[in-house]
Design a protein around this motif. Structure first.
Motif, short mmCIF file in Angstrom:
data_model
loop_
_atom_site.label_atom_id
_atom_site.label_comp_id
_atom_site.label_asym_id
_atom_site.label_seq_id
_atom_site.Cartn_x
_atom_site.Cartn_y
_atom_site.Cartn_z
N UNK A 89 26.96 30.55 -34.93
CA UNK A 89 27.54 31.63 -34.12
C UNK A 89 26.74 31.78 -32.84
N UNK A 90 27.43 32.14 -31.78
CA UNK A 90 26.77 32.37 -30.50
C UNK A 90 26.02 33.70 -30.59
N UNK A 91 24.78 33.67 -30.25
CA UNK A 91 23.97 34.90 -30.34
C UNK A 91 23.22 35.07 -29.03
N UNK A 92 23.24 36.33 -28.55
CA UNK A 92 22.48 36.65 -27.34
C UNK A 92 21.15 37.21 -27.84
N UNK A 93 20.07 36.64 -27.35
CA UNK A 93 18.75 37.04 -27.86
C UNK A 93 17.92 37.63 -26.74
N UNK A 94 17.41 38.89 -27.00
CA UNK A 94 16.48 39.48 -26.05
C UNK A 94 15.09 39.49 -26.70
N UNK A 95 14.10 39.15 -25.91
CA UNK A 95 12.75 39.11 -26.51
C UNK A 95 11.73 39.68 -25.53
N UNK A 96 10.67 40.32 -26.08
CA UNK A 96 9.59 40.81 -25.22
C UNK A 96 8.29 40.85 -26.04
N UNK A 97 7.16 40.82 -25.37
CA UNK A 97 5.85 40.85 -26.07
C UNK A 97 5.01 41.99 -25.52
N UNK A 98 4.12 42.39 -26.33
CA UNK A 98 3.22 43.46 -25.90
C UNK A 98 1.82 43.15 -26.47
N UNK A 99 0.83 43.39 -25.70
CA UNK A 99 -0.54 43.13 -26.20
C UNK A 99 -1.11 44.43 -26.72
N UNK A 100 -1.60 44.38 -27.99
CA UNK A 100 -2.23 45.58 -28.56
C UNK A 100 -3.74 45.34 -28.58
N UNK A 101 -4.49 46.34 -28.13
CA UNK A 101 -5.95 46.16 -28.09
C UNK A 101 -6.60 47.24 -28.95
N UNK A 102 -7.37 46.78 -29.97
CA UNK A 102 -8.06 47.72 -30.84
C UNK A 102 -9.55 47.72 -30.52
N UNK A 103 -10.37 48.21 -31.52
CA UNK A 103 -11.80 48.28 -31.32
C UNK A 103 -12.36 46.90 -31.03
N UNK A 104 -12.07 46.01 -31.89
CA UNK A 104 -12.56 44.67 -31.63
C UNK A 104 -11.47 43.61 -31.84
N UNK A 105 -10.35 44.05 -31.59
CA UNK A 105 -9.20 43.13 -31.82
C UNK A 105 -8.24 43.16 -30.63
N UNK A 106 -7.74 42.05 -30.41
CA UNK A 106 -6.69 41.95 -29.35
C UNK A 106 -5.60 41.02 -29.87
N UNK A 107 -4.48 41.60 -30.04
CA UNK A 107 -3.39 40.81 -30.64
C UNK A 107 -2.09 41.04 -29.86
N UNK A 108 -1.20 40.04 -29.98
CA UNK A 108 0.08 40.14 -29.25
C UNK A 108 1.22 40.34 -30.24
N UNK A 109 2.00 41.37 -29.99
CA UNK A 109 3.18 41.59 -30.83
C UNK A 109 4.42 41.19 -30.02
N UNK A 110 5.22 40.33 -30.68
CA UNK A 110 6.48 39.92 -29.98
C UNK A 110 7.68 40.36 -30.80
N UNK A 111 8.70 40.84 -30.10
CA UNK A 111 9.92 41.29 -30.79
C UNK A 111 11.14 40.57 -30.20
N UNK A 112 11.96 40.10 -31.09
CA UNK A 112 13.25 39.50 -30.63
C UNK A 112 14.41 40.19 -31.32
N UNK A 113 15.41 40.59 -30.55
CA UNK A 113 16.62 41.16 -31.15
C UNK A 113 17.82 40.34 -30.64
N UNK A 114 18.61 39.87 -31.59
CA UNK A 114 19.80 39.09 -31.20
C UNK A 114 21.07 39.74 -31.69
#
Lengths: 221, 457
Positions: free
Chosen positions: B126-151
């Motif tokens: 099936x044809x699907x339109x996909x939107x995606x974005x990422x966000x960087x989360x920064x903690x005390x000693x952690x830095x991680x990237x969260x990415x979300x995709x919705x189609x």
């Protein structure tokens, strides 16, 4: 009869005039409209013979003026034009008749007679000889109280004889008068018509005498 | 005369085809332009909602004790509801690790999204339109990237698009039909002055060669001017040839008349038989040549007129009567009688000059062959099929030539000794044909010719 001939070709005018004079007519000749107008105003003519192409204009111009000035002299047109194009036209303009050149004089005479007959109505043009009255226009012969209508050839023959009583007319002269040139007849055919005339003249003072080898003569008394 | 005109296309057709073809192309362009613009707008709408959904999910992502927690808000999916029950797919990644969602979505396009990206993918066919974005989360000693995709599948979108397409197609079709009608109207309107000019030229009588004076559109002015010049020249040359015929006749006939008159005068004076014979044949030759010249000129005129019949309402009886009156002196000379009978009026539509000429030739003929003291019988008959019958008591036509006598220059065998060019019957025959009629020759049972001249059958 008195004719006015309007014709610019001198040779032709001369030829026509001399032919008509032979028949005992008087002919005045004009070569231009101007002269023709002058002639027709000063003289009374029995008939006008009119050519169409003239040096100082169209013959129809003369015709129009002639009719406008209330002259009722009959006009016969002599035309050389094609018969198709302007036949109607000419009669509309007030001409009484027309002949196409070259024309037969006998035909011209016949047309003149027809035109005059139409024009003159009851007017008389009677020639008298003895107890006989002859009207060449109407073609009538009156012997005492008897009226005879003549056939055309009888009429033409009598016309000639009446002009010269006592004169000898050779056979060939009478023949030319009576028959057209393409008639295939012998000169003896004249005798038939002489015979008819004799019958019409029976009981009158006139008689036609045969002169063997010479011709015929109209005798009075 | 009416030569076939070579036809190269039609102005009306050419103009209509150009207009209709142009309109068709314009309608197609309109259709595709509106459709693609509508698709673009609809796509933008879907993208905005998908983007908002992704942002809402990303916003809900928090770091707690070094752990990424995503509490997906209800609204982030409910806003994607459509009337077509489109399927929705989502996936949440922490760096490259799928935290939650549908693992069939292409991980790469989601985790490397950075800012908001949109793309077209295919899931389960099936044809699907996909939107995606990422966000960087920064903690005390952690830095991680969260990415979300919705189609989301595109059933509702393509439904809308189809609707729009259909409406645009109906609109474009209607526009096309209107334009076709308009182009027919415009074409007739443009052609109309040309049609009017044609009509006015067709309605003209054959003799009318006057210039066209009615107003014409400026584009037609050169054509009409040339036409006027041409007609002027034709008129001039026609009247010149008529003048020429008159002049030719004059030049030929006047000297002939002189010669004839002199010959007649001389004939009265000479008595020697051979001179008389010579003069008589001279006069005959003159008559023959003048008659031939006259009939040739008449025939030329008649051929010209027969192509352009100048039909008028005339009384046939009147016309014949005039002829009879005119020919009576000639008949009298031969002691021939002409009898005329018939009803009056006999109205016919014909060219008076042609009819007069034809009938005069027939009567002339009868006169030529009629013996003295005979009768020529002329009868005019009314409808149906108006016709004139001329009967004489002459020798009649030779039986074996009766069918060919109307041909040009043919004379009967028994015509020897009488004057004629042989054109008289030809002229009469051609005039009858030009009027849609016919001419028949016959012999009378008791001798004599009988000619029937029929005007129209």
């Amino acid at each position: 009869m008195k004719f006015l001939l309007v014709e610019d070709n001198i040779e032709l005018a001369h030829a026509i005039s001399s032919r008509m004079q032979l028949d005992g007519h008087v002919v005045d000749h004009a070569s231009r409209i101007q002269d023709a107008t002058a002639f027709s105003q000063s003289e009374d003519y029995d008939l006008i013979l009119l050519d169409i192409m003239l040096p100082d204009g169209d013959g129809t111009t003369f015709l129009k003026h002639h009719r406008a000035s209330r002259k009722d002299t009959p006009v016969i047109i002599l035309t050389a034009r094609s018969q198709v194009s302007d036949r109607i036209n000419m009669l509309d303009l007030g001409a009484d008749d027309y002949v196409t050149k070259p024309f037969d004089h006998a035909e011209l005479q016949a047309r003149c007679r027809a035109v005059l007959r139409r024009r003159m109505g009851t007017a008389q043009t009677v020639l008298r000889l003895g107890d006989v009255a002859f009207d060449p226009v109407k073609g009538q012969l009156t012997v005492k109280d008897r009226v005879v209508s003549l056939r055309n050839r009888e009429l033409r023959l009598l016309e000639l004889l009446f002009n010269g009583p006592g004169q000898i007319f050779p056979k060939h002269k009478l023949f030319d008068r009576l028959f057209s040139y393409d008639d295939d007849v012998s000169e003896n055919a004249i005798e038939v018509y002489i015979g008819r005339l004799r019958k019409h003249l029976e009981g009158s003072e006139l008689s036609i005498t045969t002169l063997r080898g010479l011709g015929y003569r109209l005798d009075h008394g | 005369m009416a030569e076939a005109v070579r036809v190269a296309g039609s102005l009306r057709k050419r103009l209509s085809l150009t207009l209709i073809g142009g309109t068709a192309v314009l309608a197609m362009i309109l259709f595709f332009a509106v459709r693609s613009y509508a698709a673009q707008i609809a796509q933008q709408g879907q993208d905005r909602i998908l983007g908002a959904s992704v942002t809402a999910i990303l916003d809900a992502a928090t770091l707690r004790d070094g752990q990424v927690q995503v509490d997906i808000p209800y609204a982030s999916f409910s806003m994607l509801g459509t009337e077509s029950d489109d399927r929705v797919f989502y996936a949440i990644y922490q760096d490259d690790l799928l935290l939650s969602g549908y693992d069939q979505l292409p991980a790469g396009s989601i985790t490397q999204a950075g800012g908001a990206t949109y793309q077209e993918i295919s899931v389960d066919g099936a044809q699907v339109r996909l939107a995606a974005a990422s966000r960087v989360l920064i903690g005390a000693n952690i830095r991680t990237t969260v990415s979300v995709g919705v189609g989301q599948t595109q059933d509702a979108l393509s439904g809308t698009l189809n609707r729009i397409s259909r409406n645009v197609a109906i609109f474009g079709g209607g526009f096309f039909v209107l334009a076709v009608l308009l182009s027919f109207w415009a074409t007739s309107n443009t052609i109309a002055p040309l049609q009017r000019l044609t009509d006015s030229l067709t309605r003209r009588g054959p003799q009318d060669l006057s210039p066209v004076t009615q107003p014409v559109p400026s584009e037609m002015v050169p054509l009409v001017s040339s036409l006027n010049v041409l007609m002027g020249r034709l008129d001039q040359s026609l009247s010149r040839s008529e003048d020429f015929i008159a002049e030719a006749a004059h030049r030929v006939r006047t000297p002939l008349a002189t010669v004839r008159s002199y010959a007649e005068t001389t004939l009265q004076r000479v008595s020697k038989e051979e001179n008389r014979m010579a003069l008589r044949s001279m006069i005959r030759a003159i008559d023959e040549s003048s008659r031939a010249a006259g009939q040739l000129l008449d025939h030329a005129m008649i051929t010209f007129r027969a192509d352009h019949l100048d039909r008028q309402q005339i009384d046939l009886f009147d016309l014949v009567e005039d002829l009879v009156v005119r020919l009576t002196p000639v008949a009298d000379m031969k002691d021939v009688q002409i009898q005329l009978s018939g009803p009056k009026p006999v109205t016919v539509a014909g060219d008076p000059i042609l009819l007069q000429n034809a009938l005069r030739n027939l009567i002339d003929n009868a006169l030529k062959y009629a013996p003295a003291d005979s009768v020529i019988d002329i009868a005019v008959h009314d409808a149906p099929g108006q016709h004139v019958v001329v009967k004489d008591q002459g020798p009649g036509f030779p039986e074996d030539q009766i069918l060919t006598l109307a041909g040009r220059f043919v004379r009967g065998d028994n015509a020897a000794g009488s004057i004629g060019s042989g054109l008289g019957l030809t002229i009469a025959h051609e005039v009858a044909i030009a009027h849609g009629g016919a001419m028949t020759l016959a012999n009378r049972p008791k001798g004599g010719a009988c000619v029937t001249f029929t005007l129209s059958s």
